[in-house]
Design a protein around this motif. Structure first.
Motif, short mmCIF file in Angstrom:
data_model
loop_
_atom_site.label_atom_id
_atom_site.label_comp_id
_atom_site.label_asym_id
_atom_site.label_seq_id
_atom_site.Cartn_x
_atom_site.Cartn_y
_atom_site.Cartn_z
N ALA B 1 0.83 -1.46 -0.75
CA ALA B 1 -0.30 0.08 0.05
C ALA B 1 0.84 1.38 0.34
O ALA B 1 1.69 1.34 0.69
CB ALA B 1 -1.23 0.00 0.92
N ASP B 2 0.48 2.39 -0.13
CA ASP B 2 1.21 3.37 -0.55
C ASP B 2 1.06 4.39 0.59
O ASP B 2 0.30 3.93 1.30
CB ASP B 2 0.19 4.53 -1.57
N LEU B 3 1.71 5.18 0.92
CA LEU B 3 2.08 5.70 2.35
C LEU B 3 2.04 7.21 2.05
O LEU B 3 2.50 8.22 0.88
CB LEU B 3 3.88 5.86 2.89
N LYS B 4 0.54 7.60 2.26
CA LYS B 4 -0.22 8.55 2.28
C LYS B 4 0.52 9.66 3.34
O LYS B 4 0.71 9.49 4.19
CB LYS B 4 -1.40 8.98 2.56
N ILE B 5 1.05 10.98 2.73
CA ILE B 5 2.09 11.94 3.96
C ILE B 5 0.87 12.79 2.86
O ILE B 5 1.23 13.08 1.46
CB ILE B 5 3.51 11.71 3.61
N GLY B 6 1.07 13.83 3.87
CA GLY B 6 0.09 15.31 3.76
C GLY B 6 1.21 16.70 3.90
O GLY B 6 2.93 16.43 4.41
N VAL B 7 1.51 17.55 2.64
CA VAL B 7 2.58 18.83 2.47
C VAL B 7 1.74 19.31 2.94
O VAL B 7 1.15 19.98 1.55
CB VAL B 7 3.25 18.52 1.28
N ALA B 8 1.68 20.41 4.06
CA ALA B 8 0.76 21.49 4.14
C ALA B 8 1.65 22.90 4.01
O ALA B 8 2.06 22.95 4.82
CB ALA B 8 -0.41 21.83 5.10
N GLU B 9 1.67 23.56 2.80
CA GLU B 9 2.83 24.16 2.68
C GLU B 9 2.07 25.67 2.00
O GLU B 9 0.81 25.60 0.23
CB GLU B 9 4.27 24.49 2.07
N ALA B 10 2.83 26.31 2.41
CA ALA B 10 1.97 28.00 1.76
C ALA B 10 2.28 28.56 -0.19
O ALA B 10 3.62 28.76 0.02
CB ALA B 10 2.42 29.53 2.51
N LEU B 11 1.30 28.22 -0.55
CA LEU B 11 2.09 27.62 -2.18
C LEU B 11 1.76 29.46 -3.06
O LEU B 11 1.62 29.51 -3.75
CB LEU B 11 1.18 26.68 -2.57
N SER B 12 0.23 29.76 -1.79
CA SER B 12 0.64 31.23 -3.31
C SER B 12 0.54 32.24 -1.95
O SER B 12 0.58 31.94 -0.24
CB SER B 12 -0.95 31.40 -3.57
N GLY B 13 0.37 33.91 -1.78
CA GLY B 13 0.33 34.67 -1.05
C GLY B 13 1.91 34.43 -0.31
O GLY B 13 3.05 34.82 -1.24
N GLY B 14 2.12 35.89 0.10
CA GLY B 14 3.10 36.46 0.20
C GLY B 14 5.02 35.00 0.59
O GLY B 14 5.98 35.87 0.69
N ALA B 15 4.30 34.04 1.58
CA ALA B 15 4.49 32.70 1.64
C ALA B 15 5.42 32.53 0.97
O ALA B 15 5.97 31.36 0.56
CB ALA B 15 4.39 32.57 3.07
N ALA B 16 4.71 32.27 -0.50
CA ALA B 16 4.33 31.33 -1.02
C ALA B 16 6.54 31.45 -1.06
O ALA B 16 6.81 30.16 -1.97
CB ALA B 16 4.43 31.72 -2.59
N GLN B 17 7.55 31.98 -1.38
CA GLN B 17 8.67 32.35 -2.16
C GLN B 17 9.29 31.10 -1.32
O GLN B 17 10.35 30.57 -1.87
CB GLN B 17 9.26 33.85 -0.74
N TYR B 18 8.75 30.39 0.04
CA TYR B 18 9.48 29.62 0.58
C TYR B 18 8.26 28.32 0.21
O TYR B 18 9.35 26.99 0.72
CB TYR B 18 9.74 29.86 2.41
#
Ligand SMILES: Nc1ncnc2c1ncn2[C@@H]1O[C@H](COP(=O)(O)OP(=O)(O)OP(=O)(O)O)[C@@H](O)[C@H]1O
Ligand SMILES: Nc1ncnc2c1ncn2[C@@H]1O[C@H](COP(=O)(O)OP(=O)(O)OP(=O)(O)O)[C@@H](O)[C@H]1O
Ligand SMILES: [Mg+2]
Ligand SMILES: [Mg+2]
Lengths: 287, 360, 293, 240, 266
Positions: B1-18
């Motif tokens: 089975a696949d191991l589902k791992i969540g990635v919650a990052e700022a992909l828009s807005g001012g912090a998107a650079q990081y």
């Protein structure tokens, strides 16, 4: 039942945010309905949030007391700054109130010992329950509904259309503007209290210019000719970015496009009874 | 089975650079791991979600990942503020929240499901200052920092503590705000104060122009920067004025270990741009997690599996792009054991002719 | 140090003024607080960066390109968004909200295309020379910004005050209906204004992008906040006011850094704005005239 | 009566939403004549004028000025073709000076500056009060003064057809006399005038031709003096 | 009836910058009846109203209403004290219905308090009902009751004037100031309104009006004052005014054609 539970565990925060955003939209609606473009609501929300969070965290006061204080503090602030500012009109009022918001933000940034400065306040107890938000919204709606149907509501509208003429109808213009401003402040404060105790954390940058503009957008987009508009606007603008997740990197672009389209095709706001009547009337005539 | 791992990052807005660099780091590591056969035969499946750098969104996204997508653990969020709001959700749901860019104090005191491999500046800055002082003969410094941003403000707090500890006098302390374009007023004042160096807690957007404007004003003293300045982009953004910047971090672009060289090369190939510290930390975090997952028997019972991940993670050890890594237990406000911070050795480097040179 | 700070204040003030000119122009004529002006400003910077980097253009060509590109963008925004709203007689806050939507589209669109990271102009496009006089330091770019903002202000002021076109624009600003009755091509002038304001915004984007050395998708937002303060200070829609408002803010910020402390800079600046409004409710140059009964 | 009309309007209809304010009217103006349109409040007079100038949308109908079809033109082109209106409510530009208002009146003119300056002087002799206040803001003028300004401004455009919506409203009797005298004068000098008036008696007196409009329809038309004697008109508009 | 006039202007002046709009104006509006103020355009008539209703402060002199000095009294307090007005440039609340317009006029007369309205719903309802009924009645006085629920914006000019009149009456004034009430009406409508105003006056309201329509003024007013260049140049009954050479010179004009004045004899 399971599905519901699951829905709730995924979306509870979103639903509560809908409620607090609706409150915020109503708070600015109140001043708009009196013809004032006052943009201090984000700051009032912040004052409410900080006041109550400090009270519950450091002094452990009960929630109802924190709510009362979180509404009273911005209301009082509104009263104090209202006297000189409410003489201003149009965008000048908007700017003065935004400037006030900036000053509040910077004071919060600098009052580190009390507010945590830029780091904000962490670990606020999550006391807010769904029914707190629901009850607050219902009470505020009922109150505003009554207000709107009364002589006070008519006075607000008269002031909005023509201050001079309203004054000559025996309406104390300054007092009514102050009333709208202070009540708006209290409602924004209430939203702030509920929000602070829902998200564990508050920071000064949440209550700045962008939030102020967001609040205004919700209300105007929803329609300012009634209570339904702001609530609807708050709900739609909160849900929209969630609903657009499928668009990936460009989802906020889509969000912007939808915003523009709504404004273009429903320029009086989404909730516009006059247009509904017109549609209805036309259909009636065709039949 | 696949191991589902969540990635919650700022992909828009001012912090998107990081946020974008961080997502890239995860995706690079995950694809490498999967290409090498996965973890005990299980492939990693990343579920990426944009949290916009806003706390409400971070909460929403955490809830969505944990309750709807049923991930095993969550990476993110990007900003410390968002972590303050979202990590308690993970804690309550008994799911690991693993931050790679949250440096503010107190994040890991939220609970024992909260991990991070971002080195807090408290550990790094004393080293940086010491090295700079030794190399450049600094007697007194001026401090300049962004006071409306968690990252730069907590960096400043740590600088201040370090300067106090090292008993280095401060001539003046100046601030700026996010989005400023002109720093000459502050720099003129600093120049007049006669400082031997500028201690700068800034992100690159402001930090690069600060370097340029300082040099333009004839303020040619060394600049001691925090994490935010640790990026090869500084050579491009402050072109011609980028020399003499000291930064300390476990990761350095010029650290020529095999792991780091491999990472930089792979990243460059995949994304056509140079990685920064944020990408490196995310990349390593994925490997650290993989290391822990190797020892976990996936039962299919999500609650049990999540708890197993949590139990395995503290013992994970890994040597990656940022060097040797292990966790260190943090305490909560009451002093009780809580989450886990990073334990790493910083490397101090100084810029010279568009390169980071390791300073001893 | 004081001399240098005064020079700093002058150049910062002119940076603000440069941004504010187009912003105030569009308000002055269309009556719209165009919250997409910051985004257009940013697009101008990106347009020039791309043009100059790809085709190896000199600075003047980059400026020209940004000017035209943003002018056309302004036309497009007017055509697609503002004009339909005018035709529908939208209530006065509505166009402003629409421009928020436009700003969201532009900011995120640019980020989607070019990424969220900082980019910069090719090195060496501006002369690194500077003026050093009695310990005062002024770069060529700063000098250029100062001169250009004064020249643009002068040109706009003469155009608005002394020409028939200017009178027509002021007529439109007050009452499009009256302007129609006078035979003024109202829609045409709306387009012209949208073009000019956006083009000026693009120009400002390039120069300020060069000045700060950092071009990124959200670079227009902080500028927008300051820009609003500036045009309010000067009096909405007033060209001279935009200039003086910019200088006022520049001096307030720099001097408060120099003598009060940089943490209080924005508090001082906005506090002063607040006070100015209390004394002069329509800004420094806003007409104090009350509507006649 | 001269052969072909200068302005011909056929089947003009205007609606606001689903209220039809003008319900298909025909009329014509002859070169050098004064034609008047009278009717009660809300009959649709102003609406008709606004439609002629292109400021409200025509739901149907055609407007032809000296052979040129104005129907599809935008308002500024209509003005440029020589039909200028003094609107109800005056449309004073309150934030411009009196002089600037007048100068803008000549916006569509392409003749010399000196020519325009002459005309400005002429307006000032027509309305000396305006000359006194020439540099003041138009918004500070009294109601009557603003009416003078509006007429003066329209004349500055050197129109072929002047549309006037209740020019006597709010003016002192002596000025009303002046204005009607002026109207007659400029009319004699060749200007075609279309006059909408509540001051029915006065209007019919100076009009060569008159139309009576009631709830969006033309109900009577004829010679001005003739209608003055018409008992129906006497009854409905001239009062007891 | 008391001997003190209802409204008294005593040496009133008003300047705008260098412009002396009113100079040493003395006027007395007696209790009851209809008082007229005429004069050339720009003479300062509307300014007299603006000063009386508190919209502008005087530069000099005093204005008394029922013997009370109005200096510094706010417009809304003056209205509550019993002065109402209409405007030369109509200022109705365009987005509200006719009924609401009139109900706004009753603002100060409704007895439920500002926030008390949230609590006492009985009083609230009965007062609102009373206001509604009264507003309809006032609209029927000016024959607009059939349009009570329409938006005021859609009214024609003449009807807007009538609505303004009804709204002013809703404040229950003792003194009603009318600024050119028949501007924009035709003769038969004027005649109608003339009856209306006579009726209103008959109900005990004192009326003080500005008007340029001589038939109307001469037909209605018992007393008339003439203002020219900010000074009172004549005072008296209609006949006296009509024949005053100064007034003819400045205002009425000498046109042989007397119909211009719409037939002085009504
Ligand atoms: N903007 C509008 N929206 C809706 N209805 C309107 C509008 N303007 C006018 N009307 C309606 O159209 C009809 C004709 O109005 P119009 O103004 O043309 O009358 P008029 O003859 O000029 O009257 P008056 O003599 O009072 O000026 C009236 O019933 C009026 O209520
Ligand atoms: N707020 C103001 N600022 C400057 N001047 C003003 C102002 N209000 C009125 N005036 C001037 O005062 C004079 C008198 O104005 P007012 O409106 O009282 O005249 P009026 O007698 O009512 O004239 P009309 O019969 O034309 O309405 C006019 O010349 C006008 O320009
Ligand atoms: Mg009309
Ligand atoms: Mg008047």
């Amino acid at each position: 039942m399971d599905a519901l539970n699951n829905f709730w565990s995924v979306y509870s925060n979103l639903v509560l945010t809908l409620g607090t955003n609706a409150l915020l939209a109503l708070s600015i609606w109140l001043t708009l309905s009196c013809g004032m473009l006052a943009m201090a609501n984000a700051a009032f929300m912040g004052i409410g949030a900080y006041t109550s969070a400090i009270l519950t965290m450091t002094y452990g006061v009960p929630f109802p007391v924190a709510i009362a204080a979180g509404m009273a503090a911005p209301a009082l602030t509104a009263f104090v700054i209202g006297k000189p500012t409410l003489r201003l009109s149009g965008v000048y009022l908007a700017m003065a109130t935004l400037a006030f918001g900036e000053v509040v933000r910077i004071v919060v940034l600098n009052a580190e010992s009390l507010t945590g400065g830029a780091l904000g306040l962490n670990g606020i107890p999550p006391i807010t329950q769904w029914w707190h938000v629901a009850l607050a919204l219902v009470l505020v709606l009922l109150g505003l509904w009554r207000l709107r149907r009364s002589k006070v509501g008519r006075a607000f509208e008269a002031i909005k259309e023509d201050e001079t003429a309203a004054g000559l109808m025996g309406i104390d213009v300054q007092a009514h503007k102050m009333l709208a401003f202070v009540l708006g402040g209290a409602i924004a404060g209430l939203a702030g209290v509920l929000n602070a105790h829902q998200t564990f954390f508050i920071g000064p940058n949440e209550f700045g210019f962008d939030r102020g503009v967001d609040i205004l957008t919700m209300t105007v987009l929803g329609g300012i000719n009634g209570l339904t508009g702001p609530v609807l606007g708050g709900v739609i603008l909160t849900i929209l970015p969630e609903a657009l997740r499928a668009f990936g990197d460009f989802r906020l672009v889509v969000n912007g496009v939808i915003l523009v389209l709504i404004v273009l095709f429903l320029p009086k706001g989404i909730w516009d009874p006059a247009r509904f009547r017109q549609w209805f009337g036309r259909k009636g005539a065709a039949a | 089975a696949d191991l589902k791992i969540g990635v919650a990052e700022a992909l828009s807005g001012g912090a998107a650079q990081y946020g974008v660099a961080i997502r890239n780091g995860f995706e690079l590591a995950a694809s490498e791991i999967n290409a090498a056969g996965g973890i005990n035969g299980n492939k990693i499946e990343l579920v990426v979600a944009d949290e916009q750098g806003k706390k409400e969104e971070a909460i929403n996204v955490f809830k969505k990942l944990i309750f709807q997508d049923q991930v095993l653990m969550v990476f993110g969020p990007t900003l410390s503020n968002s972590a303050q709001a979202a990590d308690p959700i993970a804690q309550a749901a008994k799911t690991v929240a693993f931050g790679t860019s949250n440096t503010a104090d107190g994040i890991t005191s939220i609970g024992d499901y909260v991990f991070r491999n971002s080195v807090t500046e408290a550990d790094v800055l004393p080293e940086t200052i010491k090295t700079a002082v030794k190399n450049a003969g600094i007697k007194k410094v001026a401090v300049l920092y962004g006071n409306d941003d968690v990252f730069t403000k907590s960096g400043y707090d740590n600088f201040k503590k370090a300067l106090d500890d090292l008993k280095i006098p401060v001539t003046t302390t100046e601030t700026f705000a996010k989005g400023d374009v002109d720093f000459k007023a502050q720099l003129t004042k600093i120049k007049a104060s006669g400082a031997d160096a500028i201690v700068l807690s800034a992100l690159l957007a402001e930090g690069a122009p600060i370097m340029v404007q300082a040099r333009q004003l004839g303020l040619n003293v060394p600049i001691i920067g925090g994490n935010g300045m640790n990026s090869v982009k500084v050579f491009e953004l402050a072109k011609g004025n980028s020399d003499n910047l000291y930064v300390g971090s476990p990761w350095s672009a010029s650290n020529a270990t095999p792991e780091n060289t491999k990472f930089i090369k792979a990243y460059n190939e995949k994304y056509k741009t140079a990685p920064d510290q944020f990408a490196a930390q995310a990349y390593d975090a994925m490997y650290i997690a993989a290391q822990a997952l190797k020892g976990v028997k996936i039962s299919g019972n999500l609650t049990a599996d999540r708890a197993a991940v949590r139990d395995a993670l503290p013992n994970a050890k890994w040597t990656g792009a940022t060097g040797a890594f292990q966790f260190r237990r943090a305490t909560d406000k009451a002093g009780k054991p809580a989450g886990y911070d990073a334990q790493q050795t910083p490397i101090v480097s100084v810029t010279k002719g568009a390169e980071f040179v390791i300073a001893k | 140090m004081l001399e240098q700070q005064l020079v700093n204040a002058l150049s910062l003030g002119c940076v603000y003024a440069l941004f504010a000119l187009g912003f105030t122009l569009i308000f002055g004529v269309l009556g719209v607080i165009n919250l997409s002006h910051g985004a257009v400003f940013m697009v101008g910077a990106y347009a020039a960066v791309q043009a100059m980097a790809r085709f190896d253009l000199p600075l003047w060509a980059g400026l020209l390109f940004a000017f035209v590109f943003c002018g056309l963008l302004g036309l497009l925004i007017d055509f697609l968004v503002l004009r339909p709203l005018r035709a529908r007689n939208a209530p006065h806050l509505i166009p402003m909200i629409a421009t928020i939507g436009v700003a969201i589209i532009l900011n995120n669109g640019i980020q989607g295309i070019f990424g969220a990271e900082n980019v910069r102009f090719p090195a060496g496009v501006v002369s690194g020379e500077s003026l050093d006089l009695a310990g005062i330091h002024l770069t060529a770019l700063e000098l250029g910004i100062i001169l250009l903002s004064f020249v643009l202000m002068g040109v706009l002021m003469v155009a608005l005050k002394r020409t028939q076109l200017g009178r027509a624009l002021r007529a439109i600003a007050e009452s499009p209906k009256a302007a129609y009755l006078l035979g003024i091509n109202v829609e045409g002038l709306f387009f012209l204004t949208s073009f000019a304001a956006a083009a000026l915004g693009g120009l400002a984007g390039v120069l300020i992008g060069l000045y700060s050395n950092a071009v990124f998708p959200l670079m227009g937002q902080p500028m927008l906040h300051k820009g609003i303060a500036v045009i309010i200070l000067g009096g909405m829609g007033d060209i001279r006011g935009a200039m003086l408002g910019g200088l006022f803010l520049g001096f307030a910020e720099v001097l408060s850094v120099a003598y009060i402390g940089s943490t209080m800079r924005d508090a001082v600046a906005f506090g002063l704005l607040f006070l100015v409004l209390l004394v002069r409710p329509k800004g420094l140059f806003g007409s104090m005239q009350e509507r006649k009964v | 009566m001269s052969a072909s009309p200068l302005l011909k309007v056929e089947g003009l209809k205007v609606s606001y939403g689903h209220i039809e304010a003008v319900k298909g009217i025909d009329f014509e103006l002859h070169e050098g004549q004064i034609t008047t349109l009278v009717g009660a409040n809300g009959a649709g007079k102003s609406t008709t004028l606004l439609a002629l100038s292109g400021l409200v949308k025509k739901a149907a109908g055609r407007v032809v000025l000296g052979g040129q079809d104005l129907t599809p033109l935008s308002p500024h082109k209509i003005v440029a073709s020589g039909m200028v209106q003094v609107a109800e409510g005056r449309a004073t530009l309150t934030t411009l000076s009196v002089r600037e208002n007048l100068e803008l009146g000549g916006y569509t003119r392409r003749d010399s500056r000196a020519q325009r300056a002459d005309d400005l002087d002429h307006i000032y002799t027509l309305f000396p009060r305006l000359k006194e206040r020439s540099d003041g803001l138009a918004g500070n003028l009294s109601g009557g003064e603003q009416q003078m300004l509006a007429i003066g401004r329209a004349l500055m455009a050197k129109p072929r057809v002047l549309l006037l919506d209740e020019p006597s409203m709010g003016l002192a009797p002596i000025i009303v006399q002046d204005i009607f005298r002026t109207l007659r004068e400029i009319n004699k000098a060749g200007l075609t005038v279309f006059l909408v008036e509540q001051n029915v008696r006065q209007a019919l007196k100076i009009a060569d031709r008159a139309y009576v409009i009631e709830t969006g329809k033309i109900v009577l038309e004829g010679d001005g003096r003739e209608l003055l004697g018409n008992p129906k008109v006497q009854d409905a508009y001239l009062g007891g | 009836m008391s001997t003190t006039p209802l409204l008294q202007l005593d040496g009133v002046s008003r300047h705008f910058g260098g412009l002396k709009v009113l100079q040493d104006v003395n006027l007395e509006v007696p209790q009851g009846g209809i008082f007229g103020l005429i004069g050339p355009n720009g003479a300062g008539k509307t300014t007299v109203f603006n000063l009386t209703t508190g919209l502008l402060p005087t530069t000099g002199g005093t204005i008394r209403f029922e013997g009370r000095d109005l200096a510094g009294v706010k417009p809304h307090e003056i209205t509550r004290g019993g002065i109402a007005r209409t405007f030369q440039n109509i200022r109705i609340f365009k987005e509200m219905s006719l009924l609401e317009n009139v109900m706004v006029g009753m603002h100060a007369k409704l007895r439920y308090g500002g926030l008390g309205l949230l609590a006492s719903s009985g009083l609230f309802r009965s007062e609102e009902r009373r206001a509604r009924d009264r507003a309809r009645e006032l609209l029927s006085w000016v024959k607009l009751d059939h349009k009570a629920d329409d938006a005021a914006d859609n009214l024609s000019y003449g009807d807007q004037r009538k609505l303004e009149l009804a709204r002013a009456l809703a404040t229950e004034p003792k003194l009603l100031l009318l600024d050119e009430p028949v501007a924009g009406m035709n003769s038969s409508e004027k005649t109608d309104l003339m009856h209306e105003i006579r009726n209103i006056s008959g109900r005990g309201y004192t009326i003080f009006m500005i008007e340029h329509d001589m038939r109307f003024v001469m037909g209605l007013c018992e007393h008339i004052a003439v203002l020219n260049f900010g000074r009172i140049i004549a005072r008296g009954g209609p006949d006296q005014i009509r024949n005053d050479p100064q007034v003819i010179e400045a205002y009425l004009g000498r046109e042989e054609d007397e119909a211009t004045n719409e037939g002085a004899a009504a």
